[in-house]
Structures are given as C-alpha cells and as structure tokens.
Enzyme design. Structure first.
Site, PDB file in Angstrom:
ATOM      1  N   CYS A 176       4.852  -0.056   2.716  1.00 57.81           N
ATOM      2  CA  CYS A 176       5.360  -1.360   3.185  1.00 57.81           C
ATOM      3  C   CYS A 176       6.628  -1.213   4.019  1.00 57.81           C
ATOM      4  CB  CYS A 176       5.586  -2.307   2.021  1.00 57.81           C
ATOM      5  SG  CYS A 176       6.750  -1.685   0.787  1.00 57.81           S
TER       6      CYS A 176
ATOM      7  N   HIS B 164       9.209  -3.778  -3.055  1.00 54.06           N
ATOM      8  CA  HIS B 164       8.397  -3.985  -1.849  1.00 54.06           C
ATOM      9  C   HIS B 164       9.246  -4.529  -0.701  1.00 54.06           C
ATOM     10  CE1 HIS B 164       4.697  -4.975   0.342  1.00 54.06           C
ATOM     11  NE2 HIS B 164       5.286  -6.114   0.655  1.00 54.06           N
TER      12      HIS B 164
ATOM     13  N   HIS C 197      -0.416  10.002 -11.858  1.00 53.43           N
ATOM     14  CA  HIS C 197      -0.889   8.621 -11.608  1.00 53.43           C
ATOM     15  C   HIS C 197       0.188   7.847 -10.846  1.00 53.43           C
ATOM     16  CE1 HIS C 197      -3.385   9.023 -15.586  1.00 53.43           C
ATOM     17  NE2 HIS C 197      -3.842   9.795 -14.603  1.00 53.43           N
TER      18      HIS C 197
ATOM     19  N   ASP D  27       0.834  -1.208   0.000  1.00 54.17           N
ATOM     20  CA  ASP D  27       0.000   0.000   0.000  1.00 54.17           C
ATOM     21  C   ASP D  27       0.869   1.259   0.000  1.00 54.17           C
ATOM     22  OD1 ASP D  27       1.103  -0.067   2.458  1.00 54.17           O
ATOM     23  OD2 ASP D  27      -0.769   0.027   3.587  1.00 54.17           O
TER      24      ASP D  27
END
Length: 208
Positions: A16, A120, A201, A13
């Site tokens: 992390c 991540h 974006h 999200d």
C-alpha cells in the site's frame, strides 16, 4: 482552489505504501514493483549511507527484502521516494494526528500527502466535490514560502482529526490479529512479527 480533501483507498496487499505514493505522484495505483526497484537501486548504490545500522539489516539483504511484494515499507522508503520524485511526502498518522514530512531538508517546491492508520497507507487528494471521480483529483501541491501548502494543509489535518475521532486507526501495540494461515490469535505488532518469523505466515487479519 475550492474543494475537499479526500482519502483515496489503496488495496491492502502489503504494497500500500508504494501504490499510495504511485497514486499521489503519478495517478497510478500499480507502481509497487517499479518503486520497490527504485528503492533497492538507491540503497545498493550508497552502502555508506544505507549501512546495516541504518537499515536494521545488511545492505544486500535489505535490497532483496524490499523487492519481496509481501514486505511492507515505512519511513526509510518514504525518504528515498521523496528524493526520487523531488517532492516532499507528508504522511499523516491517524492515531496521533502527527504529520511527518519526508524530503523537507531538500527544499522541494511541491508536496504530496498520505494517510496512515497504523498498518495501512492510503492517498490524500484534493477533490472538487464529494463523490467526484478520481481523475479530477489534485494530489501535488505547491509548497509556499512558509513551507506549508496553505489552506490544503488545514483541510488535510481536519480530515485526519475526523478519522481519529471515528477511531479509523489500528493501535499496533494492542490490536488483536488472527493468523490467516493457522487461525492463531496474537496481540500487537510485536507478537505478530514473532509469529511471522517463527512460522513464515504473513497473512494476518484484524479482529475485534
């Protein structure tokens, strides 16, 4: 201590890194907003150390940026959090199997471990057996005289090598992403960043 090193998955999200640190330090996967505040306060309080040259953006702008839950953390944030908790943070990179230890220069006597796949961060923990509940996880390890954490270090490294063998990482120079907003495809982190800057974006999905 007998057991195995396991990878504890942290939700993807954009926070992390912070939630992985929250888990290994406090067994809490929901510390992102609190730890972002900690970092902003540390940076704001030492404008000399955290200069624009160091941060890549003006001090005040960086503080606003890091408080935004859409923004990702990295090396700067790990170094500050190591100091905040008074523990070393070892970050294992799956693609290269390299381990960077933050806070090492302070001679702390405990260490926690994270694992990074190129995009991540997840947490690493010592579990008594495969499938054991997370409440049995040990995430804080004493640093020994030789500045290692003993046999746990070898177990962690084996897990990282195994993840590398399975190619459980994202090659950020060459991976392909699709923008979740306009569905345009981009290649590599550089193009993704350029697209995000041009359009605002920030929701990308990897696709093969």
């Amino acid at each position: 201590m007998e057991g195995i090193v396991v990878r504890r998955v942290i939700p993807s999200d954009n926070s992390c890194l912070f939630n992985a640190v929250g888990y290994v330090m406090d067994h809490d996967k929901h510390k992102a907003s609190e730890l972002r505040q900690v970092i902003a306060a540390a940076v704001a309080s030492d404008k000399e150390k955290y200069s624009e040259a160091f941060l890549g953006k003006p001090n005040g702008e960086y503080c606003e940026w890091i408080l935004n839950p859409e923004k990702w953390g990295g090396a700067i944030e790990l170094a500050i959090l190591a100091e905040y908790y008074g523990r070393e943070i070892a970050a294992y990179d799956i693609q290269t199997t390299r381990c960077d230890v933050y806070g090492q220069e302070h001679g702390y006597n405990e260490r926690v471990m994270l694992i990074y796949d190129g995009l991540h961060y997840d947490a690493l923990a010592m579990s008594p057996f495969d499938g054991a509940p997370e409440e049995f996880d040990q995430t804080i390890f004493p640093v020994q005289k030789d500045r290692t954490i003993g046999s746990v270090e070898g177990l962690a490294f084996n897990l990282v090598k195994e993840q590398q063998r399975k190619r459980s990482f994202t090659d950020t120079a060459n991976f392909t992403l699709r923008c979740g907003v306009c569905q345009i495809g981009v290649k590599g982190q550089k193009e993704a960043v350029e697209h995000a800057q041009a359009t605002g974006h920030v929701n990308f999905q990897e696709y093969k």
